[in-house]
Enzyme design. Structure first.
Site, short mmCIF file in Angstrom:
data_model
loop_
_atom_site.label_atom_id
_atom_site.label_comp_id
_atom_site.label_asym_id
_atom_site.label_seq_id
_atom_site.Cartn_x
_atom_site.Cartn_y
_atom_site.Cartn_z
N HIS A 1 0.85 -1.19 0.00
CA HIS A 1 0.00 0.00 0.00
C HIS A 1 0.88 1.24 0.00
O HIS A 1 1.80 1.36 0.80
CB HIS A 1 -0.90 0.02 1.24
CG HIS A 1 -2.13 -0.83 1.07
ND1 HIS A 1 -3.23 -0.72 1.88
CD2 HIS A 1 -2.43 -1.80 0.16
CE1 HIS A 1 -4.15 -1.57 1.48
NE2 HIS A 1 -3.68 -2.25 0.46
N TYR B 1 -8.66 5.22 8.57
CA TYR B 1 -8.70 5.46 10.01
C TYR B 1 -9.71 6.58 10.23
O TYR B 1 -9.46 7.73 9.83
CB TYR B 1 -7.33 5.92 10.52
CG TYR B 1 -6.28 4.81 10.56
CD1 TYR B 1 -6.03 4.12 11.74
CD2 TYR B 1 -5.56 4.46 9.43
CE1 TYR B 1 -5.07 3.11 11.79
CE2 TYR B 1 -4.61 3.45 9.47
CZ TYR B 1 -4.37 2.78 10.65
OH TYR B 1 -3.43 1.78 10.69
N PRO C 1 -3.19 -0.64 19.03
CA PRO C 1 -2.98 -0.99 17.62
C PRO C 1 -3.16 0.16 16.64
O PRO C 1 -2.95 -0.01 15.43
CB PRO C 1 -4.03 -2.08 17.37
CG PRO C 1 -5.06 -1.90 18.42
CD PRO C 1 -4.38 -1.28 19.59
N LYS D 1 1.83 -0.85 15.14
CA LYS D 1 3.24 -0.97 15.50
C LYS D 1 3.61 -2.25 16.28
O LYS D 1 4.79 -2.57 16.43
CB LYS D 1 3.67 0.24 16.36
CG LYS D 1 3.73 1.52 15.56
CD LYS D 1 4.96 1.56 14.67
CE LYS D 1 4.91 2.62 13.62
NZ LYS D 1 4.57 2.18 12.28
N TYR E 1 4.54 6.09 10.33
CA TYR E 1 3.68 4.96 9.98
C TYR E 1 4.45 3.91 9.19
O TYR E 1 4.33 2.70 9.45
CB TYR E 1 2.46 5.44 9.19
CG TYR E 1 1.37 4.39 9.09
CD1 TYR E 1 0.32 4.35 10.01
CD2 TYR E 1 1.41 3.42 8.10
CE1 TYR E 1 -0.66 3.38 9.93
CE2 TYR E 1 0.43 2.44 8.02
CZ TYR E 1 -0.60 2.43 8.94
OH TYR E 1 -1.57 1.46 8.87
C1 LIG Z 1 -5.94 -9.27 20.59
C2 LIG Z 1 -4.75 -8.62 19.92
C3 LIG Z 1 -4.91 -7.89 18.75
C4 LIG Z 1 -3.82 -7.29 18.14
N1 LIG Z 1 -4.01 -6.56 17.01
C5 LIG Z 1 -2.96 -5.94 16.44
C6 LIG Z 1 -3.10 -5.15 15.29
O1 LIG Z 1 -4.20 -5.01 14.76
N2 LIG Z 1 -2.00 -4.55 14.77
C7 LIG Z 1 -0.75 -4.68 15.34
O2 LIG Z 1 0.24 -4.14 14.84
N3 LIG Z 1 -0.58 -5.43 16.43
C8 LIG Z 1 -1.65 -6.06 16.99
N4 LIG Z 1 -1.46 -6.79 18.09
C9 LIG Z 1 -0.11 -6.89 18.61
C10 LIG Z 1 0.69 -8.02 17.92
O3 LIG Z 1 -0.15 -9.09 17.64
C11 LIG Z 1 1.82 -8.40 18.84
O4 LIG Z 1 2.65 -7.26 18.98
C12 LIG Z 1 2.64 -9.60 18.37
O5 LIG Z 1 1.87 -10.77 18.44
C13 LIG Z 1 3.87 -9.75 19.23
O6 LIG Z 1 4.48 -10.97 18.98
P1 LIG Z 1 5.25 -11.74 20.15
O7 LIG Z 1 5.77 -12.98 19.49
O8 LIG Z 1 6.20 -10.82 20.82
O9 LIG Z 1 4.13 -12.11 21.23
P2 LIG Z 1 2.89 -13.09 21.11
O10 LIG Z 1 2.31 -13.06 19.76
O11 LIG Z 1 2.03 -12.81 22.28
O12 LIG Z 1 3.54 -14.53 21.29
C14 LIG Z 1 4.00 -14.99 22.55
C15 LIG Z 1 3.97 -16.51 22.54
O13 LIG Z 1 4.48 -16.99 23.79
C16 LIG Z 1 3.67 -18.02 24.27
N5 LIG Z 1 3.80 -18.07 25.73
C17 LIG Z 1 3.26 -17.22 26.63
N6 LIG Z 1 3.62 -17.58 27.87
C18 LIG Z 1 4.40 -18.67 27.75
C19 LIG Z 1 5.08 -19.48 28.68
N7 LIG Z 1 4.99 -19.24 29.98
N8 LIG Z 1 5.79 -20.54 28.23
C20 LIG Z 1 5.88 -20.78 26.90
N9 LIG Z 1 5.26 -20.05 25.96
C21 LIG Z 1 4.54 -18.99 26.39
C22 LIG Z 1 2.27 -17.67 23.79
O14 LIG Z 1 1.43 -18.81 23.70
C23 LIG Z 1 2.54 -17.05 22.42
O15 LIG Z 1 2.49 -17.99 21.37
C24 LIG Z 1 -2.55 -7.41 18.72
C25 LIG Z 1 -2.38 -8.14 19.89
C26 LIG Z 1 -3.46 -8.73 20.50
C27 LIG Z 1 -3.25 -9.50 21.78
#
Ligand SMILES: Cc1cc2nc3c(=O)[nH]c(=O)nc-3n(C[C@H](O)[C@H](O)[C@H](O)COP(=O)(O)OP(=O)(O)OC[C@H]3O[C@@H](n4cnc5c(N)ncnc54)[C@H](O)[C@@H]3O)c2cc1C
Length: 389
Positions: free
Chosen positions: A72, A200, A292, A296, A384
């Site tokens: 985009h 937005y 969100p 980011k 952005y």
């Molecule tokens: C509901 C929701 C909607 C979102 N929407 C957006 C959006 O529209 N746009 C955007 O940019 N970002 C969005 N985000 C943020 C984005 O999804 C996250 O920033 C991203 O998932 C971060 O990745 P991560 O791997 O750091 O964490 P996570 O994706 O949370 O992954 C962490 C992993 O660790 C595992 N875990 C947790 N505890 C333990 C443990 N004790 N032992 C072993 N494994 C464990 C979990 O099961 C998970 O698989 C959203 C987040 C949420 C929660």
């Protein structure tokens, strides 16, 4: 040692870090609490900064994204019927990629499988130990059996509710938090997008976002009070509310259909410092959460991974601690700038319960300034599309 790096969490951060380290010849073990199906069923982020796109390519997982993602060149910010186009390409020379987090995660699992990487699902009771000794250890339970792995470093990629951040003693952590008094109700629907770029939308009825995953799958959101539950929102109620928050020219083109997923996410800004504790490093949502509104969350996880994979490669391949010593400060500098942008976008676009008429005028004036000032639009576009790593 049993492996070089134990990675707690098999979400996007953990998988991408493992993939980059494995490609650099570094051995990893990923410990994930949930099943793979559960991780892949979480509908979350959908917009990739170009830095994230390039990092995924570097990790060898860019092919499907390049074939199926949508680049985009801009986005729309609207105030009732006033529409302001932010032309990323003209203002910054950069673009963003529409490609869902679920797809990114799926590509990373496939690449890790192809490399024969070790990913243990269903681990429980993870404990991170010996972080100030010559080697770290991680204990956990798998299929009812107690296990222990020793390693040089531990990467805490286990999200906001994980164990890694809490392993750092409370008195050594500084936490910064802002909880917003509303959430986002999101739906997925197999319908064509109402517009070819994201909208937005600020409106007197609250915020709405028209986003998408592909030519026949939309992700739409409306701002809702925190007390609301998914059961309060029938599809019909959602479409009525969404329609009245987007500009009338877009509403006239809106095609509705049944939702195939519906969820409410609270909005929060959160940072925990430092990101390093001895042999442990925090990455992604384990260390920080953004609302969100600026897209980011996933992108910040990617920039943390970028800094950490370089630092761990230097430490394990070149015997230099310079990168790991600098990791926390380096990553936090970028994190705070993304925090500021996400907070600013959230404040500019949402109606706060109980706000006075002055607040609404300030929002309107901010959008009017955006419409009239190329400098303001360039500032928004620069943030952005993603600040440089
Ligand atoms: C509901 C929701 C909607 C979102 N929407 C957006 C959006 O529209 N746009 C955007 O940019 N970002 C969005 N985000 C943020 C984005 O999804 C996250 O920033 C991203 O998932 C971060 O990745 P991560 O791997 O750091 O964490 P996570 O994706 O949370 O992954 C962490 C992993 O660790 C595992 N875990 C947790 N505890 C333990 C443990 N004790 N032992 C072993 N494994 C464990 C979990 O099961 C998970 O698989 C959203 C987040 C949420 C929660």
């Amino acid at each position: 040692m049993d492996t070089q790096v134990v990675i707690i969490g098999g979400g996007p951060s953990g998988l991408l870090l493992s993939q980059l380290l494995n490609r650099a010849g570094i051995a990893t073990v990923i410990l994930e609490r949930s099943t793979r199906e559960h991780v892949l069923s979480r509908i979350r982020a959908g917009i990739l900064e170009w830095g994230s796109v390039e990092l995924l390519r570097e990790a060898g997982v860019g092919a499907r994204m390049d074939a199926e993602g949508f680049a985009h060149d801009g986005t729309w910010i609207t105030d009732a019927d006033r529409m302001v186009h932010i032309d990323f390409k003209a203002l910054t020379g950069k673009r963003v990629m529409v490609y869902g987090q679920t797809e990114v995660t799926q590509d990373l699992y496939a690449a890790q499988d192809a490399m024969g990487a070790t990913i243990l699902h269903g681990v429980e009771d993870v404990r991170i130990l010996d972080l100030d000794g010559p080697q770290a250890a991680v204990e956990f339970t798998l299929n009812g059996e107690k296990r222990r792995l020793t390693c040089a470093y531990v990467a805490g990629c286990d999200g906001f509710h994980g164990v890694s951040r809490r392993t750092i003693p409370e008195e050594k952590r500084r936490e910064f938090e802002r909880v917003y008094p509303f959430g986002w109700l999101g739906i997925l629907s197999r319908t064509p997008p109402v517009n070819d770029e994201l909208i937005y939308a600020n409106s007197p009825h609250g915020f709405a976002l028209a986003s998408m995953r592909n030519a026949n799958l939309v992700r739409y959101y409306v701002q809702v009070p925190l007390r609301d539950t998914v059961e309060d929102w029938s599809d019909e109620r959602f479409w009525t509310e969404f329609r009245r928050r987007i500009p009338s020219s877009a509403a006239a083109k809106l095609i509705t259909g049944p939702s195939i997923e519906k969820s409410i996410a609270p909005l929060r800004s959160f940072v925990s410092e430092p990101l390093r504790w001895g042999r442990l490093f925090l990455v992604g949502d384990a260390a920080h959460i953004v609302p969100p509104t600026g897209a980011k969350g996933l992108n910040l996880a990617a920039s943390d991974v970028f800094y950490l994979h370089q630092a761990l490669t230097e430490a394990l391949k070149q015997n230099s601690d310079k990168g790991i010593d600098a990791y926390s400060d380096r990553a936090l500098r970028r994190i705070w700038k993304a925090m500021r942008f996400s907070w600013q976008m959230t404040t500019m676009l949402h109606r706060f319960d109980g706000e006075d008429s002055f607040a609404a005028q300030m929002r309107r004036a901010t959008l009017a300034h955006l419409a009239e000032s190329e400098t303001a639009r360039r500032d928004l576009a620069e943030n952005y599309v993603g600040l440089p790593y």
